[in-house]
Design a protein around this motif. Sequence first.
Motif, PDB file in Angstrom:
ATOM      1  N   VAL A   1       0.115   2.861  13.394  1.00  0.00           N
ATOM      2  CA  VAL A   1       0.821   1.643  13.780  1.00  0.00           C
ATOM      3  C   VAL A   1       1.918   1.406  12.754  1.00  0.00           C
ATOM      4  O   VAL A   1       1.655   1.402  11.541  1.00  0.00           O
ATOM      5  CB  VAL A   1      -0.132   0.429  13.830  1.00  0.00           C
ATOM      6  N   TYR A   2       3.138   1.208  13.235  1.00  0.00           N
ATOM      7  CA  TYR A   2       4.283   1.013  12.355  1.00  0.00           C
ATOM      8  C   TYR A   2       4.695  -0.452  12.391  1.00  0.00           C
ATOM      9  O   TYR A   2       5.071  -0.977  13.443  1.00  0.00           O
ATOM     10  CB  TYR A   2       5.447   1.902  12.783  1.00  0.00           C
ATOM     11  N   LEU A   3       4.626  -1.121  11.236  1.00  0.00           N
ATOM     12  CA  LEU A   3       4.981  -2.531  11.127  1.00  0.00           C
ATOM     13  C   LEU A   3       6.297  -2.650  10.364  1.00  0.00           C
ATOM     14  O   LEU A   3       6.359  -2.348   9.165  1.00  0.00           O
ATOM     15  CB  LEU A   3       3.888  -3.310  10.400  1.00  0.00           C
ATOM     16  N   VAL A   4       7.342  -3.071  11.058  1.00  0.00           N
ATOM     17  CA  VAL A   4       8.662  -3.210  10.450  1.00  0.00           C
ATOM     18  C   VAL A   4       8.907  -4.680  10.150  1.00  0.00           C
ATOM     19  O   VAL A   4       8.849  -5.511  11.069  1.00  0.00           O
ATOM     20  CB  VAL A   4       9.764  -2.664  11.381  1.00  0.00           C
ATOM     21  N   PRO A   5       9.156  -5.045   8.894  1.00  0.00           N
ATOM     22  CA  PRO A   5       9.349  -6.462   8.554  1.00  0.00           C
ATOM     23  C   PRO A   5      10.637  -7.020   9.141  1.00  0.00           C
ATOM     24  O   PRO A   5      11.561  -6.270   9.486  1.00  0.00           O
ATOM     25  CB  PRO A   5       9.399  -6.448   7.019  1.00  0.00           C
ATOM     26  N   SER A   6      10.693  -8.343   9.249  1.00  0.00           N
ATOM     27  CA  SER A   6      11.871  -9.002   9.832  1.00  0.00           C
ATOM     28  C   SER A   6      13.067  -8.992   8.893  1.00  0.00           C
ATOM     29  O   SER A   6      14.197  -9.148   9.328  1.00  0.00           O
ATOM     30  CB  SER A   6      11.525 -10.448  10.211  1.00  0.00           C
ATOM     31  N   SER A   7      12.828  -8.817   7.590  1.00  0.00           N
ATOM     32  CA  SER A   7      13.923  -8.738   6.619  1.00  0.00           C
ATOM     33  C   SER A   7      13.630  -7.609   5.638  1.00  0.00           C
ATOM     34  O   SER A   7      12.470  -7.233   5.431  1.00  0.00           O
ATOM     35  CB  SER A   7      14.080 -10.067   5.859  1.00  0.00           C
ATOM     36  N   SER A   8      14.673  -7.078   5.033  1.00  0.00           N
ATOM     37  CA  SER A   8      14.528  -5.929   4.137  1.00  0.00           C
ATOM     38  C   SER A   8      13.762  -6.304   2.875  1.00  0.00           C
ATOM     39  O   SER A   8      13.990  -7.361   2.289  1.00  0.00           O
ATOM     40  CB  SER A   8      15.912  -5.388   3.754  1.00  0.00           C
ATOM     41  N   TYR A   9      12.842  -5.436   2.474  1.00  0.00           N
ATOM     42  CA  TYR A   9      12.104  -5.635   1.233  1.00  0.00           C
ATOM     43  C   TYR A   9      12.969  -5.211   0.044  1.00  0.00           C
ATOM     44  O   TYR A   9      13.647  -4.190   0.089  1.00  0.00           O
ATOM     45  CB  TYR A   9      10.828  -4.812   1.224  1.00  0.00           C
ATOM     46  N   GLN A  10      12.914  -6.010  -1.013  1.00  0.00           N
ATOM     47  CA  GLN A  10      13.532  -5.639  -2.283  1.00  0.00           C
ATOM     48  C   GLN A  10      12.410  -5.487  -3.311  1.00  0.00           C
ATOM     49  O   GLN A  10      11.373  -6.142  -3.216  1.00  0.00           O
ATOM     50  CB  GLN A  10      14.543  -6.693  -2.730  1.00  0.00           C
ATOM     51  N   TYR A  11      12.618  -4.637  -4.304  1.00  0.00           N
ATOM     52  CA  TYR A  11      11.532  -4.251  -5.198  1.00  0.00           C
ATOM     53  C   TYR A  11      11.790  -4.667  -6.646  1.00  0.00           C
ATOM     54  O   TYR A  11      12.932  -4.636  -7.118  1.00  0.00           O
ATOM     55  CB  TYR A  11      11.320  -2.736  -5.151  1.00  0.00           C
ATOM     56  N   ASP A  12      10.698  -5.047  -7.327  1.00  0.00           N
ATOM     57  CA  ASP A  12      10.731  -5.237  -8.773  1.00  0.00           C
ATOM     58  C   ASP A  12      10.445  -3.894  -9.426  1.00  0.00           C
ATOM     59  O   ASP A  12       9.595  -3.141  -8.952  1.00  0.00           O
ATOM     60  CB  ASP A  12       9.671  -6.253  -9.221  1.00  0.00           C
ATOM     61  N   HIS A  13      11.129  -3.628 -10.530  1.00  0.00           N
ATOM     62  CA  HIS A  13      10.942  -2.358 -11.236  1.00  0.00           C
ATOM     63  C   HIS A  13      10.459  -2.672 -12.648  1.00  0.00           C
ATOM     64  O   HIS A  13      11.263  -2.986 -13.536  1.00  0.00           O
ATOM     65  CB  HIS A  13      12.251  -1.568 -11.273  1.00  0.00           C
ATOM     66  N   PRO A  14       9.148  -2.606 -12.878  1.00  0.00           N
ATOM     67  CA  PRO A  14       8.582  -2.978 -14.189  1.00  0.00           C
ATOM     68  C   PRO A  14       9.172  -2.200 -15.354  1.00  0.00           C
ATOM     69  O   PRO A  14       9.286  -2.712 -16.455  1.00  0.00           O
ATOM     70  CB  PRO A  14       7.089  -2.670 -14.026  1.00  0.00           C
TER      71      PRO A  14
END
Length: 292
Positions: free
Chosen positions: A146-159
């Motif tokens: 099952v492929y779940l595509v979010p409504s807005s683009s994810y942005q990532y934290d880079h520790p």
Amino acid sequence: ERPCKRDRKITSTSNDGTEWKNELTLYDPFFCSGRSKSLLQNHLGFNKVIHEKRDFYQDISDCKIPTRYNVLVTNPPYSEEHKQKCLDYCLSASSLNNSNCNRPFCLLMPNYVASRQYFRGMVGTSGSGTKQKGGEEQTTCPYHLVYLVPSSSYQYDHPQGTGHSISPFESLWFCGLPKSLFSADEIQDWIQEQRRQSISSGFVTTSWSELMQKQGLTLKRPNPRQRKKKAAARAGNIAGHNSPNPNKTSTIPASTLSLQTPLPEATAKASNMKSKRKSSKYRDGQGRRKKQ
């Protein structure tokens, strides 16, 4: 312990609909900075989370993967072969002679993973148009994907301070539901219900072909120039969505414009460079090849 049939239909008996979260145990094998546990518990309300600083691959080799979890949920590192190794474990756990077979999983990964040969080989999707039933490709994989595509683009934290400030790719959830516990009809009914209730632009599907089409993915990887252009366009779209003034017309960033339409000064400069070209033994002053 092996999950039983009742684990797949946990219903809420509380007014706020959160009691089912208290019954689920999540397992995130990639520790990184250790934030996942607090985020899952404090922000999403999952109280039972297994998230320890251990070597995931060594635990697989030593058969020390935790057994008392219901769902594996993780965001594997995108470097090297971590995505492929994590997928390989999730899809082949039933053949590793351990008690973690038939466990659902949810992996947050770049959308381009769906087009990679290793992914298509693991899930049995050739990309040549397999027969479908209820919108789901028929494969030999023991899981419903099952492929779940979010409504807005994810942005990532880079520790560790690495990575891009704006993600150059779209992300989605690759979810696996064991065919021994979930029927295709149950999943399709759930998807249709989600589509009826959804008011966002995200979508959910079990169809690899539909995912590829809606995400604009191809089996052939774009060349570096095409990837750079696509990333610049994405950065422009995100900047436009994050504009503090909703009435303000978003403009195309210079980085995007330079990849689509030459700026006037750039065109003039290129023209002057052409006019200053020197003739040679094989080319004239206009850069055309001389006839021999």
